[in-house]
Design an enzyme around this catalytic site. Sequence first.
Site, PDB file in Angstrom:
ATOM      1  N   HIS A 101       0.741  -1.310  -0.057  1.00 53.14           N
ATOM      2  CA  HIS A 101      -0.152   0.135  -0.072  1.00 53.14           C
ATOM      3  C   HIS A 101       0.875   0.979  -0.044  1.00 53.14           C
ATOM      4  O   HIS A 101       0.555   2.204  -0.807  1.00 53.14           O
ATOM      5  CB  HIS A 101      -0.950  -0.084   1.228  1.00 53.14           C
ATOM      6  CG  HIS A 101      -1.737   0.958   1.346  1.00 53.14           C
ATOM      7  ND1 HIS A 101      -1.461   2.197   2.166  1.00 53.14           N
ATOM      8  CD2 HIS A 101      -2.685   1.614   0.814  1.00 53.14           C
ATOM      9  CE1 HIS A 101      -2.274   2.995   2.074  1.00 53.14           C
ATOM     10  NE2 HIS A 101      -3.353   2.742   1.334  1.00 53.14           N
ATOM     11  N   ARG A 208      -7.967   3.217  -9.885  1.00 54.27           N
ATOM     12  CA  ARG A 208      -8.459   2.354  -8.459  1.00 54.27           C
ATOM     13  C   ARG A 208      -9.391   2.820  -7.791  1.00 54.27           C
ATOM     14  O   ARG A 208      -9.078   3.919  -7.005  1.00 54.27           O
ATOM     15  CB  ARG A 208      -6.990   1.748  -7.748  1.00 54.27           C
ATOM     16  CG  ARG A 208      -6.125   1.188  -8.456  1.00 54.27           C
ATOM     17  CD  ARG A 208      -5.134   1.012  -7.694  1.00 54.27           C
ATOM     18  NE  ARG A 208      -3.848   0.017  -7.674  1.00 54.27           N
ATOM     19  CZ  ARG A 208      -2.681   0.150  -8.253  1.00 54.27           C
ATOM     20  NH1 ARG A 208      -2.427   1.193  -8.691  1.00 54.27           N
ATOM     21  NH2 ARG A 208      -1.842  -0.710  -8.507  1.00 54.27           N
ATOM     22  N   ARG A 264     -11.415   0.706 -12.809  1.00 52.66           N
ATOM     23  CA  ARG A 264     -11.698  -0.461 -12.254  1.00 52.66           C
ATOM     24  C   ARG A 264     -12.623  -0.633 -11.094  1.00 52.66           C
ATOM     25  O   ARG A 264     -12.627   0.135 -10.429  1.00 52.66           O
ATOM     26  CB  ARG A 264     -10.235  -1.283 -11.622  1.00 52.66           C
ATOM     27  CG  ARG A 264     -10.326  -2.430 -10.967  1.00 52.66           C
ATOM     28  CD  ARG A 264      -9.170  -2.896 -10.504  1.00 52.66           C
ATOM     29  NE  ARG A 264      -8.776  -2.353  -9.499  1.00 52.66           N
ATOM     30  CZ  ARG A 264      -7.386  -2.685  -8.901  1.00 52.66           C
ATOM     31  NH1 ARG A 264      -6.563  -3.274  -9.419  1.00 52.66           N
ATOM     32  NH2 ARG A 264      -6.920  -1.796  -7.767  1.00 52.66           N
ATOM     33  N   GLU A 391      -4.895 -11.291 -14.043  1.00 53.55           N
ATOM     34  CA  GLU A 391      -3.929 -11.055 -12.688  1.00 53.55           C
ATOM     35  C   GLU A 391      -3.758 -12.375 -12.225  1.00 53.55           C
ATOM     36  O   GLU A 391      -3.194 -12.616 -11.106  1.00 53.55           O
ATOM     37  CB  GLU A 391      -4.260 -10.027 -12.069  1.00 53.55           C
ATOM     38  CG  GLU A 391      -5.501  -9.737 -11.779  1.00 53.55           C
ATOM     39  CD  GLU A 391      -5.651  -8.235 -10.996  1.00 53.55           C
ATOM     40  OE1 GLU A 391      -4.771  -7.525 -10.487  1.00 53.55           O
ATOM     41  OE2 GLU A 391      -7.038  -7.998 -10.815  1.00 53.55           O
ATOM     42  N   GLY A 412      -2.531  -7.157 -14.827  1.00 50.06           N
ATOM     43  CA  GLY A 412      -2.256  -6.734 -13.587  1.00 50.06           C
ATOM     44  C   GLY A 412      -0.945  -7.532 -13.289  1.00 50.06           C
ATOM     45  O   GLY A 412      -1.129  -8.413 -12.592  1.00 50.06           O
ATOM     46  N   THR A 413       0.181  -6.921 -13.457  1.00 48.39           N
ATOM     47  CA  THR A 413       1.317  -7.708 -13.509  1.00 48.39           C
ATOM     48  C   THR A 413       1.658  -7.727 -11.952  1.00 48.39           C
ATOM     49  O   THR A 413       2.772  -8.575 -11.598  1.00 48.39           O
ATOM     50  CB  THR A 413       2.538  -7.292 -14.374  1.00 48.39           C
ATOM     51  OG1 THR A 413       2.667  -5.942 -14.118  1.00 48.39           O
ATOM     52  CG2 THR A 413       2.111  -7.542 -15.727  1.00 48.39           C
ATOM     53  N   ASN A 414       1.158  -7.088 -11.134  1.00 46.14           N
ATOM     54  CA  ASN A 414       1.589  -7.127  -9.709  1.00 46.14           C
ATOM     55  C   ASN A 414       1.104  -8.455  -8.989  1.00 46.14           C
ATOM     56  O   ASN A 414       1.828  -9.281  -8.300  1.00 46.14           O
ATOM     57  CB  ASN A 414       0.807  -5.864  -8.821  1.00 46.14           C
ATOM     58  CG  ASN A 414       1.514  -4.540  -9.233  1.00 46.14           C
ATOM     59  OD1 ASN A 414       2.458  -4.380 -10.083  1.00 46.14           O
ATOM     60  ND2 ASN A 414       0.486  -3.387  -9.278  1.00 46.14           N
ATOM     61  N   ASP A 415      -0.450  -8.518  -9.093  1.00 47.10           N
ATOM     62  CA  ASP A 415      -0.926  -9.712  -8.696  1.00 47.10           C
ATOM     63  C   ASP A 415      -0.301 -11.170  -9.527  1.00 47.10           C
ATOM     64  O   ASP A 415      -0.212 -12.073  -9.010  1.00 47.10           O
ATOM     65  CB  ASP A 415      -2.368  -9.623  -8.760  1.00 47.10           C
ATOM     66  CG  ASP A 415      -3.079  -9.163  -7.287  1.00 47.10           C
ATOM     67  OD1 ASP A 415      -2.514  -9.579  -6.436  1.00 47.10           O
ATOM     68  OD2 ASP A 415      -3.895  -8.234  -7.922  1.00 47.10           O
ATOM     69  N   CYS A 477      -1.307  -2.865 -16.712  1.00 53.40           N
ATOM     70  CA  CYS A 477      -1.367  -1.609 -15.546  1.00 53.40           C
ATOM     71  C   CYS A 477      -0.636  -1.855 -14.238  1.00 53.40           C
ATOM     72  O   CYS A 477      -0.963  -1.126 -13.312  1.00 53.40           O
ATOM     73  CB  CYS A 477      -3.034  -1.205 -15.403  1.00 53.40           C
ATOM     74  SG  CYS A 477      -3.814  -2.584 -14.708  1.00 53.40           S
TER      75      CYS A 477
HETATM   76  C1  PEP Z   1      -2.045  -5.496 -10.458  1.00 56.08           C
HETATM   77  O1  PEP Z   1      -2.450  -6.641  -9.705  1.00 56.08           O
HETATM   78  O2  PEP Z   1      -1.099  -5.500 -11.114  1.00 56.08           O
HETATM   79  C2  PEP Z   1      -2.825  -4.450 -10.313  1.00 56.08           C
HETATM   80  C3  PEP Z   1      -2.649  -3.129 -11.213  1.00 56.08           C
HETATM   81  O3  PEP Z   1      -3.635  -4.357  -9.393  1.00 56.08           O
HETATM   82  P1  PEP Z   1      -3.326  -3.767  -7.682  1.00 56.08           P
HETATM   83  O4  PEP Z   1      -1.968  -3.564  -7.635  1.00 56.08           O
HETATM   84  O5  PEP Z   1      -4.442  -2.803  -7.349  1.00 56.08           O
HETATM   85  O6  PEP Z   1      -3.704  -5.119  -7.291  1.00 56.08           O
HETATM   86 MG    MG Z   2      -4.430  -6.527  -8.737  1.00 57.74          MG
END
Ligand code: PEP
Ligand code: MG
Length: 523
Positions: A101, A208, A264, A391, A412-415, A477
């Site tokens: 966060h 977001r 989103r 994701e 969503g490359t973070n997840d 994203c």
């Molecule tokens: C992600 O998962 O890449 C994404 C953009 O969403 P968040 O970071 O909000 O989970």
């Molecule tokens: Mg995500």
Amino acid sequence: MVAEGLIDIDTALLRTEPKALEMILRPVLDPDAPRKIIARGLDASPGAAAGRVVFHSEEAQELAERGEAVILVRMETSPEDIQGMTVSQGILTSRGGQTSHAAVVARGMGKPCVVGCSEIAVDYARQLFYAGDTVIKRLDWITIDGATGEVMEGRVPTLAPPTDSGAMATLLGWADERSRMKVRANADNGPDATRARSLGAQGIGLCRTEHMFFQPEALRAMREMILAEDDRTRARALAKVLPMQRSEFENIFRAMNGLPVTIRLLDPPLHEFLPQRPEDIAQVAADIGVRNETLTDRLRQLHESNPMLGHRGVRIGVTSPEIYRTQTRAIFEAACALTRQSVVVLPEVMIPLVAIPKELELTRQQVVEVAEQVIRETGVPVRYTVGTMIEIPRAALLAAEIAEHADFFSFGTNDLTQMTYGFSRDDMGLFLPAYLQRGVLTESPLSTFDTEGVGQLVSMGTQRGKSRKPQLKCGVCGEHGGDPTGVAFFHSAGLDYVSCSPYRVPVARLAAAHAAIRERQQG
Ligand code: PEP
Ligand code: MG
């Protein structure tokens, strides 16, 4: 040198390191100033800042109001800390990774931030933190460098960024002429969207919506909705949420007049909106007008051992359709109102965390139903699309089936990175330093895209999706949308756009041009 005819434009572009463009926009430490480094964490958001240490958001606000520079130090941050983060010069957390966060919010705000600094031990009760032998107490000065992850004792002088951006604008203009991929920004409010546009963003790739609940009034309405014990109370709370979201969407649409905006629907687990600290629980219960036990019971119900794999994303859309319906109504009421004012609005509604085609089919139906209803009510036609985030590895594998219900994909490359590696993006700060030190990893895959592993899923998802639906628009994203390694890969995987924090837009624009020039040079 281009003006003097010494080198050509491609050479000028290739000689400029994309990452350097992010640094140019931020304050840096005075290179000649002495400094005592007391700890190192992860470089979450570049720029250097000095300030007095505070441990709570409220105190950050009080001191900032008196004109003091503060650094907010926390184990980790949550939505409740947003006001304090907004007024702080920088943020330091002892836990969390590159997509925690604190990291994501600070990058969005363009504030220096160091996260996952496990070398410090925060003691809230005594209002101090330890860094080895050094004890830093509340109101002591520290300096952080978000580009290196260094934490320093005392006040190290910083140098402001240069104000003349003429050369950068020329360079990035050349870059845009050469890129194939578009660059969008991740932004959640009007001012961020305006800043993103001024930095060259060609749309919003990720809004977001949960970030809109960080304002006290909106957070309160959201809490009322979560704590509602019957449908009527829930509907009343959601009715308060609607105009707040609508007005924020209007601000964003206005700032992005003529450019696409991907919004989103709600993604995080609901417990993130409720207080966790015992002292806050009593206060929030009194404020909302529910019994302490009601709030504690709800917290217990919502508790999950692993919320990142829990009741979030589209799962909320399936189990609480009224939340997605309210958000959709807010989007289209805003879109219709602005269209009437001759603003060109191009909304793209995005469903997060889909793993099963049926999840998307169901939620898409709800979105279309509400959108058409609002369009009928207002008599204002608005063109829109509905798509999904990819994701979860299963979504990449089933991309063809999912594409049947989607107008666009946004990876969503973070997840996707978290789930492909099977580690939690919030907890990896605990072992990442050891992995880097021992050479198990050379970089954090949350900051530098894993082309080898996660890349396969992105390529496969894009190919399968586009083969089923050739007009499917595909973008990225996650934070890797602003990572030059990621951008080069996404270009070659055939993606249409990347989206990143506003301050990284110049980085992505240059990296996208590099990819296009290199491809052309290699024939
Ligand atoms: C992600 O998962 O890449 C994404 C953009 O969403 P968040 O970071 O909000 O989970
Ligand atoms: Mg995500």
